[in-house]
Design a protein around this motif. Structure first.
Motif, short mmCIF file in Angstrom:
data_model
loop_
_atom_site.label_atom_id
_atom_site.label_comp_id
_atom_site.label_asym_id
_atom_site.label_seq_id
_atom_site.Cartn_x
_atom_site.Cartn_y
_atom_site.Cartn_z
N LEU A 149 -2.95 -12.08 64.81
CA LEU A 149 -3.88 -13.05 65.38
C LEU A 149 -4.89 -13.56 64.35
CD1 LEU A 149 -4.58 -11.59 68.93
CD2 LEU A 149 -3.13 -13.52 68.32
N ASP A 150 -5.21 -12.72 63.36
CA ASP A 150 -6.13 -13.16 62.31
C ASP A 150 -5.60 -14.38 61.58
OD1 ASP A 150 -7.98 -11.23 62.90
OD2 ASP A 150 -7.40 -9.87 61.27
N LEU A 151 -4.28 -14.58 61.58
CA LEU A 151 -3.65 -15.71 60.89
C LEU A 151 -3.53 -16.94 61.78
CD1 LEU A 151 -0.76 -13.67 59.20
CD2 LEU A 151 -2.97 -14.31 58.21
N THR A 152 -4.00 -16.85 63.02
CA THR A 152 -3.86 -17.95 63.97
C THR A 152 -5.23 -18.51 64.34
OG1 THR A 152 -4.06 -16.61 65.97
CG2 THR A 152 -1.86 -16.77 64.98
N HIS A 153 -5.24 -19.42 65.29
CA HIS A 153 -6.49 -20.00 65.77
C HIS A 153 -6.95 -19.35 67.07
CE1 HIS A 153 -6.41 -23.06 62.70
NE2 HIS A 153 -5.13 -23.25 62.98
N VAL A 154 -6.46 -18.14 67.35
CA VAL A 154 -6.86 -17.42 68.55
C VAL A 154 -8.19 -16.72 68.26
CG1 VAL A 154 -6.30 -15.50 70.10
CG2 VAL A 154 -4.50 -17.05 69.32
N ASN A 155 -9.15 -16.91 69.14
CA ASN A 155 -10.45 -16.27 68.97
C ASN A 155 -10.41 -14.88 69.58
OD1 ASN A 155 -11.67 -18.49 67.76
ND2 ASN A 155 -12.17 -19.40 69.74
N GLN A 156 -10.76 -13.88 68.78
CA GLN A 156 -10.87 -12.51 69.27
C GLN A 156 -12.35 -12.22 69.46
OE1 GLN A 156 -8.48 -9.62 67.02
NE2 GLN A 156 -7.84 -11.38 65.81
N ILE A 157 -12.67 -11.68 70.62
CA ILE A 157 -14.07 -11.37 70.91
C ILE A 157 -14.19 -9.87 71.15
CG2 ILE A 157 -15.98 -11.77 72.49
CD1 ILE A 157 -14.58 -14.44 73.23
N LYS A 158 -15.03 -9.22 70.36
CA LYS A 158 -15.29 -7.80 70.56
C LYS A 158 -16.70 -7.67 71.11
CE LYS A 158 -12.25 -6.08 66.98
NZ LYS A 158 -12.12 -5.28 65.77
N ALA A 159 -16.77 -7.33 72.38
CA ALA A 159 -18.07 -7.23 73.03
C ALA A 159 -17.92 -6.45 74.32
CB ALA A 159 -18.63 -8.62 73.30
N GLU A 160 -19.04 -6.02 74.87
CA GLU A 160 -19.09 -5.35 76.16
C GLU A 160 -19.40 -6.36 77.25
OE1 GLU A 160 -18.72 -1.99 77.01
OE2 GLU A 160 -18.02 -1.68 74.95
N ILE A 161 -18.79 -6.17 78.41
CA ILE A 161 -19.12 -7.01 79.56
C ILE A 161 -20.43 -6.49 80.15
CG2 ILE A 161 -18.43 -7.70 81.88
CD1 ILE A 161 -15.51 -7.37 80.98
N THR A 162 -21.43 -7.37 80.24
CA THR A 162 -22.71 -6.95 80.80
C THR A 162 -22.91 -7.45 82.23
OG1 THR A 162 -23.82 -8.86 79.82
CG2 THR A 162 -23.85 -6.79 78.56
N ASP A 163 -22.22 -8.55 82.59
CA ASP A 163 -22.39 -9.09 83.94
C ASP A 163 -21.14 -9.85 84.35
OD1 ASP A 163 -23.97 -9.61 86.29
OD2 ASP A 163 -24.10 -11.69 85.59
N ILE A 164 -20.83 -9.77 85.63
CA ILE A 164 -19.71 -10.53 86.19
C ILE A 164 -20.23 -11.30 87.39
CG2 ILE A 164 -17.44 -10.40 87.29
CD1 ILE A 164 -16.96 -7.80 85.78
N THR A 165 -20.04 -12.60 87.37
CA THR A 165 -20.43 -13.45 88.50
C THR A 165 -19.20 -13.63 89.37
OG1 THR A 165 -22.02 -14.59 87.09
CG2 THR A 165 -21.43 -15.66 89.18
N ARG A 166 -19.31 -13.18 90.63
CA ARG A 166 -18.17 -13.24 91.56
C ARG A 166 -18.55 -14.09 92.77
NH1 ARG A 166 -14.68 -8.52 90.56
NH2 ARG A 166 -15.79 -7.04 89.27
N SER A 167 -17.50 -14.69 93.35
CA SER A 167 -17.66 -15.34 94.65
C SER A 167 -16.49 -14.89 95.50
CB SER A 167 -17.68 -16.86 94.51
OG SER A 167 -16.43 -17.33 94.09
N ASP A 168 -16.78 -14.17 96.56
CA ASP A 168 -15.75 -13.58 97.42
C ASP A 168 -14.79 -12.75 96.56
OD1 ASP A 168 -16.83 -14.65 99.74
OD2 ASP A 168 -15.73 -16.54 99.45
N THR A 169 -13.56 -13.20 96.40
CA THR A 169 -12.59 -12.43 95.61
C THR A 169 -12.26 -13.10 94.29
OG1 THR A 169 -10.74 -13.49 96.73
CG2 THR A 169 -11.54 -11.39 97.66
N HIS A 170 -13.11 -14.00 93.83
CA HIS A 170 -12.86 -14.67 92.55
C HIS A 170 -13.93 -14.32 91.53
CE1 HIS A 170 -9.98 -16.98 94.81
NE2 HIS A 170 -9.63 -17.64 93.72
N ILE A 171 -13.51 -14.19 90.29
CA ILE A 171 -14.45 -14.03 89.19
C ILE A 171 -14.80 -15.44 88.73
CG2 ILE A 171 -14.77 -13.23 86.83
CD1 ILE A 171 -12.79 -10.97 87.45
N GLU A 172 -16.08 -15.77 88.78
CA GLU A 172 -16.52 -17.10 88.33
C GLU A 172 -16.68 -17.10 86.81
OE1 GLU A 172 -16.99 -19.83 90.27
OE2 GLU A 172 -16.24 -18.68 91.98
N SER A 173 -17.31 -16.02 86.29
CA SER A 173 -17.53 -15.93 84.85
C SER A 173 -17.88 -14.50 84.49
CB SER A 173 -18.67 -16.86 84.41
OG SER A 173 -19.89 -16.42 84.96
#
Length: 186
Positions: free
Chosen positions: A29-53
């Motif tokens: 993946l380092d050779l491609t245009h794919v963005n790798q993100i190394k981070a912790e999830i701190t918050d999840i915005t949900r609506s009913d059974t969907h993840i908004e962000s």
């Protein structure tokens, strides 16, 4: 002669160690245009059974049409509605690897022992060992192999009744963990 499965015509297969496979994927993946993100999830915005962000510890907010959860069953992406069914059985696993080619046949060995499961996998240039055991059998399992110096990881057996909720699909050992355990999801 019995039921035909998708593996009936499989004459051989490959074994990939998750750590080695992860390094290979990262380097590719380092050779491609794919963005790798190394981070912790701190918050999840949900609506009913969907993840908004999801919001990361970097402050970045990610909106998507589809999320794949391959993390542990206790992942922040998991839904209570997924209804994890557990057997109540908690196991531990520890692994090690030795350099040099094994004198075993080029196939994984899996055997039941008094303490639990013993797995030996000959690889191209080394042998991978794993022991799976109940908490009370740790000392016996670790004595079964000279170099079991790795950290024991705890595993709760179980599965999700609903691995796909809304726009989040849970896969691999985050969705189901059964015995005998292997290094690859079942």
């Amino acid at each position: 002669k019995g039921q035909k499965t998708h593996l009936a015509d499989c004459d051989f297969c490959y074994h990939f160690l998750p750590k080695a496979w992860g390094r290979f994927v990262k380097n590719t993946l380092d050779l491609t245009h794919v963005n790798q993100i190394k981070a912790e999830i701190t918050d999840i915005t949900r609506s009913d059974t969907h993840i908004e962000s999801i919001t990361l510890d970097t402050g970045q907010r990610i909106d998507a049409d589809f999320f794949v959860n391959t993390m542990a069953p206790s992942s922040k992406l998991s839904y209570q509605e997924a209804k994890r069914v557990t057997s109540g059985r908690i196991l531990k696993a520890v692994e090690s690897q030795t350099d040099g080619v094994s004198d075993r046949a080029a196939m994984r060995g899996l055997s039941g022992e008094a303490y639990g499961w013993r797995v030996e996998t000959p690889l191209q240039d080394s042998t991978h060992y794993m022991r799976v055991f109940a908490s009370g059998s740790e000392e016996e399992a670790l004595q079964d192999q000279d170099d079991m110096s790795g950290r024991a990881v705890e595993i709760q057996l179980g599965w999700l009744k609903n691995p796909w909720i809304g726009i989040c699909l849970t896969l691999g050992q985050a969705a189901c963990t059964l015995e005998p355990l292997t290094m690859a999801p079942m």
